[in-house]
Motif scaffolding. Structure first.
Motif, PDB file in Angstrom:
ATOM      1  N   TRP A  68      27.924  -1.445  16.102  1.00 19.50           N
ATOM      2  CA  TRP A  68      27.232  -2.164  17.182  1.00 19.50           C
ATOM      3  C   TRP A  68      27.003  -3.618  16.787  1.00 19.50           C
ATOM      4  O   TRP A  68      27.175  -4.521  17.613  1.00 19.50           O
ATOM      5  CB  TRP A  68      25.915  -1.467  17.473  1.00 19.50           C
ATOM      6  CG  TRP A  68      25.031  -2.218  18.426  1.00 19.50           C
ATOM      7  CD1 TRP A  68      25.173  -2.339  19.778  1.00 19.50           C
ATOM      8  CD2 TRP A  68      23.866  -2.976  18.082  1.00 19.50           C
ATOM      9  NE1 TRP A  68      24.165  -3.111  20.296  1.00 19.50           N
ATOM     10  CE2 TRP A  68      23.352  -3.515  19.287  1.00 19.50           C
ATOM     11  CE3 TRP A  68      23.199  -3.235  16.885  1.00 19.50           C
ATOM     12  CZ2 TRP A  68      22.216  -4.313  19.309  1.00 19.50           C
ATOM     13  CZ3 TRP A  68      22.065  -4.022  16.913  1.00 19.50           C
ATOM     14  CH2 TRP A  68      21.585  -4.557  18.111  1.00 19.50           C
ATOM     15  N   ALA A  69      26.638  -3.863  15.527  1.00 16.24           N
ATOM     16  CA  ALA A  69      26.428  -5.239  15.061  1.00 16.24           C
ATOM     17  C   ALA A  69      27.716  -6.039  15.113  1.00 16.24           C
ATOM     18  O   ALA A  69      27.707  -7.226  15.464  1.00 16.24           O
ATOM     19  CB  ALA A  69      25.872  -5.226  13.632  1.00 16.24           C
ATOM     20  N   LEU A  72      28.355  -6.880  18.734  1.00 16.23           N
ATOM     21  CA  LEU A  72      27.359  -7.866  19.157  1.00 16.23           C
ATOM     22  C   LEU A  72      27.742  -9.268  18.672  1.00 16.23           C
ATOM     23  O   LEU A  72      27.633 -10.250  19.417  1.00 16.23           O
ATOM     24  CB  LEU A  72      25.991  -7.469  18.606  1.00 16.23           C
ATOM     25  CG  LEU A  72      24.770  -8.215  19.156  1.00 16.23           C
ATOM     26  CD1 LEU A  72      24.523  -7.816  20.602  1.00 16.23           C
ATOM     27  CD2 LEU A  72      23.538  -7.905  18.305  1.00 16.23           C
ATOM     28  N   ALA A  73      28.206  -9.362  17.423  1.00 21.04           N
ATOM     29  CA  ALA A  73      28.597 -10.665  16.887  1.00 21.04           C
ATOM     30  C   ALA A  73      29.842 -11.202  17.572  1.00 21.04           C
ATOM     31  O   ALA A  73      29.930 -12.401  17.870  1.00 21.04           O
ATOM     32  CB  ALA A  73      28.828 -10.540  15.376  1.00 21.04           C
ATOM     33  N   ARG A  80      21.804 -14.062  18.118  1.00 19.37           N
ATOM     34  CA  ARG A  80      21.200 -12.828  18.601  1.00 19.37           C
ATOM     35  C   ARG A  80      21.187 -11.726  17.528  1.00 19.37           C
ATOM     36  O   ARG A  80      20.121 -11.131  17.268  1.00 19.37           O
ATOM     37  CB  ARG A  80      21.910 -12.334  19.859  1.00 19.37           C
ATOM     38  CG  ARG A  80      21.263 -11.098  20.456  1.00 19.37           C
ATOM     39  CD  ARG A  80      21.930 -10.640  21.739  1.00 19.37           C
ATOM     40  NE  ARG A  80      21.811 -11.628  22.796  1.00 19.37           N
ATOM     41  CZ  ARG A  80      22.177 -11.412  24.061  1.00 19.37           C
ATOM     42  NH1 ARG A  80      22.675 -10.230  24.410  1.00 19.37           N
ATOM     43  NH2 ARG A  80      22.059 -12.359  24.967  1.00 19.37           N
ATOM     44  N   PRO A  81      22.338 -11.416  16.885  1.00 15.74           N
ATOM     45  CA  PRO A  81      22.265 -10.371  15.841  1.00 15.74           C
ATOM     46  C   PRO A  81      21.390 -10.751  14.657  1.00 15.74           C
ATOM     47  O   PRO A  81      20.704  -9.886  14.086  1.00 15.74           O
ATOM     48  CB  PRO A  81      23.729 -10.184  15.422  1.00 15.74           C
ATOM     49  CG  PRO A  81      24.443 -11.376  15.911  1.00 15.74           C
ATOM     50  CD  PRO A  81      23.720 -11.852  17.116  1.00 15.74           C
ATOM     51  N   ILE A  84      17.784 -10.092  15.565  1.00 16.76           N
ATOM     52  CA  ILE A  84      17.468  -8.665  15.491  1.00 16.76           C
ATOM     53  C   ILE A  84      17.310  -8.231  14.038  1.00 16.76           C
ATOM     54  O   ILE A  84      16.382  -7.492  13.682  1.00 16.76           O
ATOM     55  CB  ILE A  84      18.574  -7.852  16.190  1.00 16.76           C
ATOM     56  CG1 ILE A  84      18.571  -8.154  17.694  1.00 16.76           C
ATOM     57  CG2 ILE A  84      18.376  -6.351  15.955  1.00 16.76           C
ATOM     58  CD1 ILE A  84      19.730  -7.556  18.447  1.00 16.76           C
ATOM     59  N   GLY A  85      18.211  -8.715  13.163  1.00 11.89           N
ATOM     60  CA  GLY A  85      18.124  -8.360  11.756  1.00 11.89           C
ATOM     61  C   GLY A  85      16.838  -8.851  11.116  1.00 11.89           C
ATOM     62  O   GLY A  85      16.197  -8.133  10.333  1.00 11.89           O
ATOM     63  N   VAL A 118      22.840  -5.694  10.070  1.00 11.43           N
ATOM     64  CA  VAL A 118      23.006  -6.442  11.324  1.00 11.43           C
ATOM     65  C   VAL A 118      23.198  -7.939  11.047  1.00 11.43           C
ATOM     66  O   VAL A 118      24.076  -8.585  11.622  1.00 11.43           O
ATOM     67  CB  VAL A 118      21.788  -6.208  12.240  1.00 11.43           C
ATOM     68  CG1 VAL A 118      21.898  -7.060  13.497  1.00 11.43           C
ATOM     69  CG2 VAL A 118      21.687  -4.738  12.613  1.00 11.43           C
ATOM     70  N   ALA A 122      26.999 -10.802  11.217  1.00  6.74           N
ATOM     71  CA  ALA A 122      27.023 -12.067  11.954  1.00  6.74           C
ATOM     72  C   ALA A 122      27.200 -13.256  11.018  1.00  6.74           C
ATOM     73  O   ALA A 122      27.936 -14.205  11.315  1.00  6.74           O
ATOM     74  CB  ALA A 122      25.736 -12.215  12.756  1.00  6.74           C
ATOM     75  N   GLY A 340      31.968  -4.912  10.647  1.00  7.56           N
ATOM     76  CA  GLY A 340      31.064  -3.819  10.965  1.00  7.56           C
ATOM     77  C   GLY A 340      31.612  -2.474  10.522  1.00  7.56           C
ATOM     78  O   GLY A 340      30.879  -1.630   9.985  1.00  7.56           O
TER      79      GLY A 340
END
Length: 387
Positions: A68-69, A72-73, A80-81, A84-85, A118, A122, A340
């Motif tokens: 998912w990370a 997302l990246a 954004r990632p 979250i991290g 996460v 990124a 990932g």
């Protein structure tokens, strides 16, 4: 470089150093929590198996979050990632600070492990985009690898000193402050939005990357070497505690490993153009294997520091090589997925290793996990020779 060509050159140079600083802070939060949690469990009398259980929790969350990370990246870029991290790291460090009980420390370990997963995807993806030509990748990833190396070098020493002179609460408090600093630094990186996907766009499955033979071999080699880090992280606190070493001495042994990893990565930056990546990987595996075999007989704190430094030099040289080769072997638009999937594979395969190390050490000898890793590195020479 195509995705960031519009940014001024000065901004790119500045952004790279902010990336490294952010990586240091996020990883230092995890490293500090890992050392402090291990020593807290031993001081409470829970035993070696409980240490292994706690260390395995750092690998559980990345199994769920890594793919998912990566997506997302690839879709949203850097901020954004990383945000979250950083949030996961802050909550994961704050919980054991507020509640020093085994369940709270276990959840904190789980969240801090997910935070690194996460954020690191990124950070590595963004750094890879800054290379103007393939030859720069080793240098870029050597600098990026200095983040974990520096945090691993300083965090155990700082945590050990805080524990000895102030207490466990101070060490957990130090870990809590690091994610806040990481977000301050991350916000200084210029925004670099990736290409916009249309609703009809179908993202290929990350598992398709396993069809690339070079990617598969890189993951096998990376898996064996990554497990060596886990074995060292487990054995040092357990052996140090059994030999009656202080928390500061254990921190020095762990710090010598990371300091050596830092030095060797600086050397890679300097001599990157002259390094054959595949030969360097195979050499590192041989050195690590021999050191693992001899580690049980190293005398005192100084002997353990020397053995850890030699392991740090061998294992620390690996990540820049593997990431550089991986970026060349995968499509640019799927770098996030590749990173990932690498993190998922490594954490998925090694999540049970600390628990297994704890059971093995309790049933046989404290340094038995290192002998197991020596055998694993010998077996990994086969895929390494095909790179």
């Amino acid at each position: 470089m195509t995705e960031i060509a519009s940014a001024p050159k000065k901004n790119l140079r500045d952004a790279f150093w902010w990336l490294i600083a952010t990586m240091i802070c996020v990883h230092a939060c995890m490293a500090t929590t890992r050392v402090t949690a291990s020593l807290w469990v031993l001081n409470q009398g829970y035993g070696e198996a409980s240490v292994g259980m706690l260390l395995s929790l750092f690998a559980v969350a990345p199994i769920v979050l890594s793919l998912w990370a990566g997506r997302l990246a690839d879709r949203h870029g850097f901020h954004r990632p990383v945000g979250i991290g950083v949030t996961l790291a802050f909550v994961g460090a704050l919980l054991p600070l507020a509640v020093q009980q085994l369940w709270a420390i276990a959840i904190g370990c789980l969240l801090c492990g997910g935070a690194v997963a996460v954020a690191a995807v990124a950070l590595q993806r963004e750094a890879g985009l800054m290379a103007e030509e393939p030859g720069e990748l080793k240098k870029i990833f050597s600098w990026m690898a200095l983040g974990p190396a520096m945090s691993n070098a300083l965090s155990p020493i700082i945590a050990g000193l805080l524990i000895d002179h102030v207490g466990m609460t101070a060490a957990f408090g130090f870990a809590t402050a690091l994610p806040v600093l990481a977000w301050v630094l991350a916000r200084k990186v210029p925004r670099n939005p990736p290409a916009v996907y249309t609703k009809s766009f179908r993202e290929p499955a990350a598992w398709d990357l396993f069809r690339l033979p070079a990617y598969r071999r890189l993951l096998l080699v990376n898996l064996a070497l990554s497990a060596g880090w886990d074995a060292h992280s487990f054995v040092v606190p357990v052996v140090g505690h059994a030999r009656g070493l202080s928390a500061s001495s254990i921190g020095l042994v762990l710090g010598s490993f990371a300091a050596a990893a830092t030095v060797v990565r600086l050397a890679i930056v300097r001599f990157a153009d002259d390094i054959d990546e595949a030969k360097a990987l195979r050499t590192a595996m041989v050195v690590a294997m021999l050191t693992f075999i001899a580690y049980a007989w190293l005398p005192g704190t100084f002997g353990l520091m020397c053995g850890s430094a030699l392991l740090g030099m061998a294992l620390g040289s690996v990540q820049p090589m593997i990431l550089a080769m991986m970026h060349r072997e995968t499509p640019p638009e799927r770098h996030g997925q590749a990173l990932g999937l690498r993190m998922l594979t490594l954490n998925g395969a090694t999540v049970g290793m600390p628990v297994g190390f704890g059971m093995l050490a309790a049933a046989t000898a404290l340094t038995a996990p290192m002998w197991v890793m020596a055998a694993a590195l010998l077996a990994a020479q086969w895929p390494a020779r095909k790179l």
